[in-house]
Scaffold this active site. Structure first.
Site, mmCIF file in Angstrom:
data_model
loop_
_atom_site.group_PDB
_atom_site.id
_atom_site.type_symbol
_atom_site.label_atom_id
_atom_site.label_comp_id
_atom_site.label_asym_id
_atom_site.label_seq_id
_atom_site.Cartn_x
_atom_site.Cartn_y
_atom_site.Cartn_z
ATOM 1 N N HIS A 183 0.844 -1.200 0.000
ATOM 2 C CA HIS A 183 0.000 0.000 0.000
ATOM 3 C C HIS A 183 0.876 1.245 0.000
ATOM 4 C CE1 HIS A 183 0.734 -1.632 4.062
ATOM 5 N NE2 HIS A 183 1.097 -0.396 4.342
ATOM 6 N N GLN B 23 -4.489 4.135 3.704
ATOM 7 C CA GLN B 23 -3.421 3.369 3.043
ATOM 8 C C GLN B 23 -3.995 2.487 1.931
ATOM 9 O OE1 GLN B 23 -2.156 1.622 6.716
ATOM 10 N NE2 GLN B 23 -0.087 2.452 6.532
ATOM 11 N N ASP C 23 7.316 -5.618 3.763
ATOM 12 C CA ASP C 23 6.200 -5.374 4.670
ATOM 13 C C ASP C 23 4.900 -5.966 4.129
ATOM 14 O OD1 ASP C 23 5.145 -3.618 6.977
ATOM 15 O OD2 ASP C 23 3.912 -2.948 5.303
ATOM 16 N N TYR D 31 -0.451 -9.958 1.158
ATOM 17 C CA TYR D 31 -1.712 -9.374 0.708
ATOM 18 C C TYR D 31 -1.627 -8.688 -0.649
ATOM 19 C CZ TYR D 31 -1.577 -9.568 5.823
ATOM 20 O OH TYR D 31 -1.390 -9.962 7.116
ATOM 21 N N LEU D 32 -0.597 -8.981 -1.446
ATOM 22 C CA LEU D 32 -0.402 -8.225 -2.687
ATOM 23 C C LEU D 32 -1.570 -8.374 -3.667
ATOM 24 C CD1 LEU D 32 3.398 -8.707 -3.563
ATOM 25 C CD2 LEU D 32 2.293 -6.948 -2.170
ATOM 26 N N GLU E 32 7.715 -10.286 5.738
ATOM 27 C CA GLU E 32 6.842 -10.095 6.901
ATOM 28 C C GLU E 32 5.513 -10.766 6.585
ATOM 29 O OE1 GLU E 32 4.317 -7.222 9.786
ATOM 30 O OE2 GLU E 32 4.392 -6.865 7.655
ATOM 31 N N HIS F 201 8.200 -3.159 16.863
ATOM 32 C CA HIS F 201 7.528 -1.861 16.926
ATOM 33 C C HIS F 201 6.014 -1.975 16.918
ATOM 34 C CE1 HIS F 201 7.450 -3.135 12.821
ATOM 35 N NE2 HIS F 201 6.630 -2.151 12.501
HETATM 36 C C1 GLC Z 1 3.299 -3.832 8.998
HETATM 37 C C2 GLC Z 1 4.051 -2.950 9.990
HETATM 38 C C3 GLC Z 1 3.082 -2.117 10.784
HETATM 39 C C4 GLC Z 1 2.214 -1.309 9.841
HETATM 40 C C5 GLC Z 1 1.533 -2.226 8.825
HETATM 41 C C6 GLC Z 1 0.806 -1.449 7.765
HETATM 42 O O1 GLC Z 1 2.566 -4.801 9.630
HETATM 43 O O2 GLC Z 1 4.856 -3.737 10.825
HETATM 44 O O3 GLC Z 1 3.746 -1.271 11.687
HETATM 45 O O4 GLC Z 1 1.247 -0.603 10.576
HETATM 46 O O5 GLC Z 1 2.485 -3.040 8.169
HETATM 47 O O6 GLC Z 1 1.721 -0.750 6.968
#
Ligand code: GLC
Length: 551
Positions: A111, A177, A209, A213-214, A251, A317
């Site tokens: 996104h 987003q 990241d 989900y692409l 991720e 985070h």
């Molecule tokens: C990932 C990041 C997270 C963010 C999300 C959407 O999961 O780790 O911090 O909010 O993507 O971009």
């Protein structure tokens, strides 16, 4: 011979490094505007080097409205002026490399921000035009309704109406987003250009990241689809075509069986992926005082291709995510680690490592001993090496993103700005505030957590077995004791951990190793010899041992 400033030529480097995760914004403010910046980060590279980590993962630092802490990117190929200039970023990469520290950044490609030029152009463009098709549009908000909502605290739907476009756009995260449309080959090409841009600047790899989900398809949950893997294969081919020794880290917050698809054949998708299910089970094992959750999830974890690697972590985070546990386990985790509702966020817990473990030094050390000895590459979240706390009242996940605590001076030594100007208040509470928990004090105190972290990191780096070895569990009758053997080439290490708050003893069946004398690796002292009889080990509360059996 490598030259100064040139990093070692090793295609499997990611198996042996220790990663330190940080946000430029949170680390050190060099110009007194209340935000950390690249120049400040360069000033603190000595600290990072002394910690012993040799790879830095930096969170998104691009121009952004910062409504998702920079994961809402408005321009992929510039630096957010709050954090400095492109030259500052280049200097940082050069300075890190000079110290043999690699740098990985983020490719947030699922996104963009709704402030990205691509989205502004898409809204204004005619329906079905190529510009419009950079994103995913629909006349209704009912398509793809088998896809779950991820940010359940803030979003009610994955569709949002846009009054300019007069259509709904698709978003898996915040409504600001919009998801890029990877069915449009132009999008793939544009994103590949972004990737090459940063590789040419010198980054060593990317965290991909939100990669599952692409692509969306009706009648599916729109996660891990074969079409998504096909896109990733295109990315990897482009990476390998022009670049050497680079890294993709997926991720994919999914179950092990789904995650391993992101390794592809071993050479055509990602080099690494996070082991999301292991993390909460370390916390469960500690609270329930039993090894079962850890052993079970590792049993369910398939072998991965030779050249691939797990990324393992205790905290990051985001919220401590509880998506990869059963409903019962989730209830248990909330009761054990988030008794106050304000500590919960989406499907998880917004707390840092030390407060989760009640600031107990033995528990924090034990958790880290697992992080540094389970199969994979460990990631340390900035501040956890000094036991920083959190502020659950800051909203979203901001409570675990407070300024790094350098000393007991104003603003914890993070910034000379006035307090009101800081991007976030530093922690000032009597337990975790910067007067109590800070780098300077822990540097002076040889028995501090910081010194302990430096020692365990130094030790881990001396043996390839931790990053590269196999794992085999030994199951003593006492279930409070976790025992596993790590093995790589001529290195064999027996790792033992007492998951309980009380002293324990365990009889280990180590007949296979009879005649060997284990050596405790922190002090290099010999233990008693292994015989055909059960090997009896006693433990202090939360005690652990790394015993070298062979080197
Ligand atoms: C990932 C990041 C997270 C963010 C999300 C959407 O999961 O780790 O911090 O909010 O993507 O971009």
């Amino acid at each position: 011979m490598t030259q100064p400033g040139e990093i070692m030529d090793d295609p499997l480097w990611y198996k042996d490094v220790i990663v330190y995760q940080l946000h430029v914004k949170t680390f050190f403010d060099s110009n007194g505007d209340g935000y950390g910046d690249f120049a400040g980060l360069i000033e603190k590279l000595d600290y990072i080097e002394q910690l012993g980590v040799n790879c830095i993962w930096i969170l998104p630092f691009y121009p952004s409205p910062l409504r998702d802490d920079g994961y809402d990117i408005a321009d992929y190929v510039s630096i957010n002026p709050l954090y400095g200039t492109m030259q500052d970023a280049k200097n940082f990469i050069k300075e890190a490399h000079r110290r043999n520290i690699r740098v990985i950044t983020e490719l947030v490609i699922n996104h963009t921000s709704d402030q990205h030029e691509w989205f502004k152009r898409a809204k204004a463009a005619p329906p079905d035009s190529n510009e419009r098709n950079y994103y995913v549009w629909s006349d209704t908000d009912t398509k793809f309704d088998d896809a779950r909502i991820i940010f359940i605290d803030t979003e009610a739907s994955n569709w949002t109406w846009d009054s300019t476009a007069k259509a709904y756009y698709w978003h898996r995260f915040f409504s600001h987003q919009p998801d890029l449309n990877f069915d449009n080959p132009e999008v793939t090409n544009a994103v590949l250009d972004v990737m090459r841009f940063w590789l040419d600047i010198g980054v060593d790899g990317f965290r991909l990241d939100a990669i599952p989900y692409l692509i969306e398809r009706e009648g599916t949950n729109c996660e891990n689809l074969p079409e998504t893997h096909a896109i990733l294969k295109q990315f990897r081919a482009a990476l390998d075509k022009d670049y050497k020794n680079k890294l993709f880290l997926a991720e994919a917050n999914q179950w092990p069986a789904d995650v391993i698809q992101y390794f592809g054949s071993g050479t055509d998708e990602c080099h690494m992926a996070y082991h999301f299910p292991l993390m909460p089970r370390i916390f469960m094992a500690l609270h329930q005082q039993t090894r079962t959750p850890i052993v079970e999830i590792m049993r369910q974890t398939p072998d991965i291709p030779e050249s691939c690697q797990w990324a393992i972590f205790l905290r990051n985070h985001d919220e401590l995510t509880l998506e990869m546990v059963t409903d019962e386990e989730r209830d248990y985790m909330y009761a054990a680690y988030a008794e106050h509702p304000i500590m919960r966020c989406n499907v998880g817990i917004r707390r840092r490592l030390a407060p989760l473990l009640e600031n107990s030094r033995p528990r924090v050390e034990l958790a880290n001993s697992l992080l540094f000895s389970m199969p994979g590459t460990p990631i340390v979240y900035y501040g956890d090496e000094i036991g920083m706390g959190d502020n659950v009242y800051l909203g979203d996940r901001n409570g675990v993103r407070t300024p790094m605590q350098w000393n007991g001076d104003r603003n914890g030594g993070f910034s000379r700005a006035s307090f009101a100007q800081l991007y976030s208040p530093p922690l000032m509470d009597p337990v975790s505030g910067y007067q109590v928990i800070n780098v300077e004090a822990q540097q002076l105190d040889k028995s501090s957590l910081l010194h302990w972290m430096r020692r365990i990191i130094r030790l881990r780096k001396q043996y390839k077995v931790f990053g590269r070895g196999t794992i085999e569990f030994i199951e003593p009758a006492n279930r409070k004791v976790l025992a596993y053997i790590r093995r790589y080439e001529n290195e064999t290490v027996l790792c033992l951990a007492n998951l309980s708050y009380s002293p324990q003893s365990a009889d280990l069946h180590l007949e296979k190793y009879a005649g060997k004398t284990p050596v405790e690796m922190f002090g290099m002292e010999a233990f008693h010899e292994i015989t055909e009889q059960p090997y009896v080990v006693t433990f202090a509360p939360y005690g652990f041992y790394w015993l070298l059996l062979e080197k």
